[in-house]
Design a protein around this motif. Structure first.
Motif, mmCIF file in Angstrom:
data_model
loop_
_atom_site.group_PDB
_atom_site.id
_atom_site.type_symbol
_atom_site.label_atom_id
_atom_site.label_comp_id
_atom_site.label_asym_id
_atom_site.label_seq_id
_atom_site.Cartn_x
_atom_site.Cartn_y
_atom_site.Cartn_z
ATOM 1 N N GLN A 104 26.353 41.954 27.429
ATOM 2 C CA GLN A 104 25.558 41.340 28.173
ATOM 3 C C GLN A 104 25.771 42.081 29.851
ATOM 4 O O GLN A 104 27.049 42.247 30.243
ATOM 5 N N TYR A 105 24.715 42.048 30.308
ATOM 6 C CA TYR A 105 24.748 42.670 31.686
ATOM 7 C C TYR A 105 24.153 41.166 32.759
ATOM 8 O O TYR A 105 23.272 40.818 32.490
ATOM 9 N N PHE A 106 25.041 41.188 33.805
ATOM 10 C CA PHE A 106 24.764 39.819 34.461
ATOM 11 C C PHE A 106 24.017 40.318 35.748
ATOM 12 O O PHE A 106 24.364 41.128 36.419
ATOM 13 N N GLY A 107 23.317 39.242 36.044
ATOM 14 C CA GLY A 107 22.663 39.149 37.340
ATOM 15 C C GLY A 107 23.413 38.898 38.603
ATOM 16 O O GLY A 107 24.435 38.440 38.273
ATOM 17 N N ALA A 108 23.104 38.941 39.748
ATOM 18 C CA ALA A 108 24.309 38.417 40.981
ATOM 19 C C ALA A 108 24.088 36.909 41.058
ATOM 20 O O ALA A 108 24.895 36.592 42.089
ATOM 21 N N GLY A 109 23.256 36.335 40.326
ATOM 22 C CA GLY A 109 23.468 34.668 40.592
ATOM 23 C C GLY A 109 22.289 34.251 41.711
ATOM 24 O O GLY A 109 22.051 34.990 42.650
ATOM 25 N N THR A 110 22.162 33.000 41.558
ATOM 26 C CA THR A 110 20.973 32.224 42.438
ATOM 27 C C THR A 110 21.798 31.110 42.923
ATOM 28 O O THR A 110 22.119 30.099 42.155
ATOM 29 N N ARG A 111 22.064 30.951 44.046
ATOM 30 C CA ARG A 111 22.787 29.657 44.749
ATOM 31 C C ARG A 111 21.610 28.632 45.067
ATOM 32 O O ARG A 111 20.837 28.968 45.887
ATOM 33 N N LEU A 112 21.555 27.611 44.395
ATOM 34 C CA LEU A 112 20.496 26.404 44.548
ATOM 35 C C LEU A 112 21.182 25.575 45.386
ATOM 36 O O LEU A 112 21.869 24.887 44.773
ATOM 37 N N SER A 113 20.464 25.119 46.469
ATOM 38 C CA SER A 113 21.032 23.992 46.989
ATOM 39 C C SER A 113 19.748 23.038 47.259
ATOM 40 O O SER A 113 18.717 23.376 47.888
ATOM 41 N N VAL A 114 19.888 21.669 46.816
ATOM 42 C CA VAL A 114 18.935 20.891 46.718
ATOM 43 C C VAL A 114 19.436 19.767 47.875
ATOM 44 O O VAL A 114 20.264 18.997 47.737
ATOM 45 N N LEU A 115 18.156 19.501 48.942
ATOM 46 C CA LEU A 115 18.667 18.590 49.862
ATOM 47 C C LEU A 115 18.151 17.278 49.724
ATOM 48 O O LEU A 115 17.299 17.115 48.794
#
Lengths: 115, 114
Positions: A104-115
Motif C-alpha cells: 500500500q502507498y499512502f496519501g498525505a491525508g486530509t484534515r477535516l474540521s466540521v464546525l
C-alpha cells in the motif's frame, strides 16, 4: 516509488454540508484503494476497501450512506462525507495498491474540521 | 484472528542512543508484518516488512526489525537515534480471508531528546 495524491489536505466546513476527498494514484493503476480514519492520538482505522468498478466494502460499524465511496477509474477514488457533523472531524487517509494489501502507498491525508 | 499490540504509547530516547519500539503479534498462521512511520499531519511511509523470508528485516533510514516466532514479537530497532526520527510508528499485520487488509497497532510516539 509510487505516488498517491490526496486532495484537499485540509478542509473546514459547516455542519450539514458534504465534503468530497479525492485520492489519486499518480504513476500507477490502483485496482484497490483503502480509506482510513485516524482520531487524534489514535491508530488508523480501516473504513472501507474500494475496488475499481465495484461497490466498496465497508468495515463493521462504518455507515456506507454517511461515507460514500466511488472508485470510478483505476487512478481515482473519492470519499464523500455526507451531511457532516462535528463528530466527523478527523484525519482521513487513503492508500492505493499495485496488487494486494501488503503493498500500500499512502496519501498525505486530509484534515477535516466540521464546525 | 490476527492482531498486533504495541507496548508503550510514548518512548523517549537520547540522540545517538538505541531505539527500541516493541510490537507483539497474534496470529494462527504465519503473519505478514509491517512497520510504518508517520510524521505530523502526513500519511504513512513503509519502513520495512516481514513476509516469511529472512527473520531480520532491514528497512529505510537505518531501521531494522527481527521476527521472533518463539516470542511472537517484531520489535523495531535503530542503533543510533537521530532527531529526524521523532515521529509516530505503527506496527501492522496483514489480515483478512484473502490477506486483503492491514490492521494497525495503536502506535508509539518516539521522542528524541537532545
Amino acid at each position: 516509488g509510487a505516488v498517491v495524491s490526496q486532495h484537499p489536505s485540509r478542509v473546514i466546513c459547516k455542519s450539514g454540508t458534504s465534503v468530497k476527498i479525492e485520492c489519486r494514484s499518480l504513476d500507477f493503476q490502483a485496482t484497490t484503494m483503502f480509506w482510513y480514519r485516524q482520531f487524534p492520538k489514535k491508530s488508523l482505522m480501516l473504513m472501507a476497501t474500494s475496488n475499481e468498478g465495484s461497490k466498496a466494502t465497508y468495515e463493521q460499524g462504518v455507515e456506507k450512506d454517511k461515507f460514500l465511496i466511488n472508485h470510478a477509474s483505476l487512478t481515482l477514488s473519492t470519499l464523500t462525507v455526507t451531511s457532516a457533523h462535528p463528530e466527523d472531524s478527523s484525519f482521513y487517509i487513503c492508500s492505493a495498491t499495485l496488487g494486494g494489501a501488503n503493498i500500500q502507498y499512502f496519501g498525505a491525508g486530509t484534515r477535516l474540521s466540521v464546525l | 484472528a490476527q492482531s498486533v499490540t504495541q507496548l508503550g504509547s510514548h518512548v523517549s530516547v537520547s540522540e545517538g542512543a538505541l531505539v527500541l519500539l516493541r510490537c507483539n503479534y497474534s496470529s494462527s498462521v504465519p503473519p505478514y508484518l509491517f512497520w510504518y512511520v508517520q510524521y505530523p499531519n502526513q500519511g504513512l511511509q513503509l519502513l520495512l516488512k516481514y513476509t516469511s523470508a529472512a527473520t531480520l528485516v532491514k528497512g529505510i533510514n537505518g531501521f531494522e526489525a527481527e521476527f521472533k516466532k518463539s516470542e511472537t514479537s517484531f520489535h523495531l530497532t535503530k542503533p543510533s537515534a537521530h532527531m529526524s526520527d521523532a515521529a509516530e510508528y505503527f506496527c501492522a499485520v496483514l489480515v483478512g480471508n484473502r490477506d486483503d487488509k492491514i490492521i494497525f497497532g495503536k502506535g508509539t510516539r518516539l521522542h528524541i531528546l537532545p
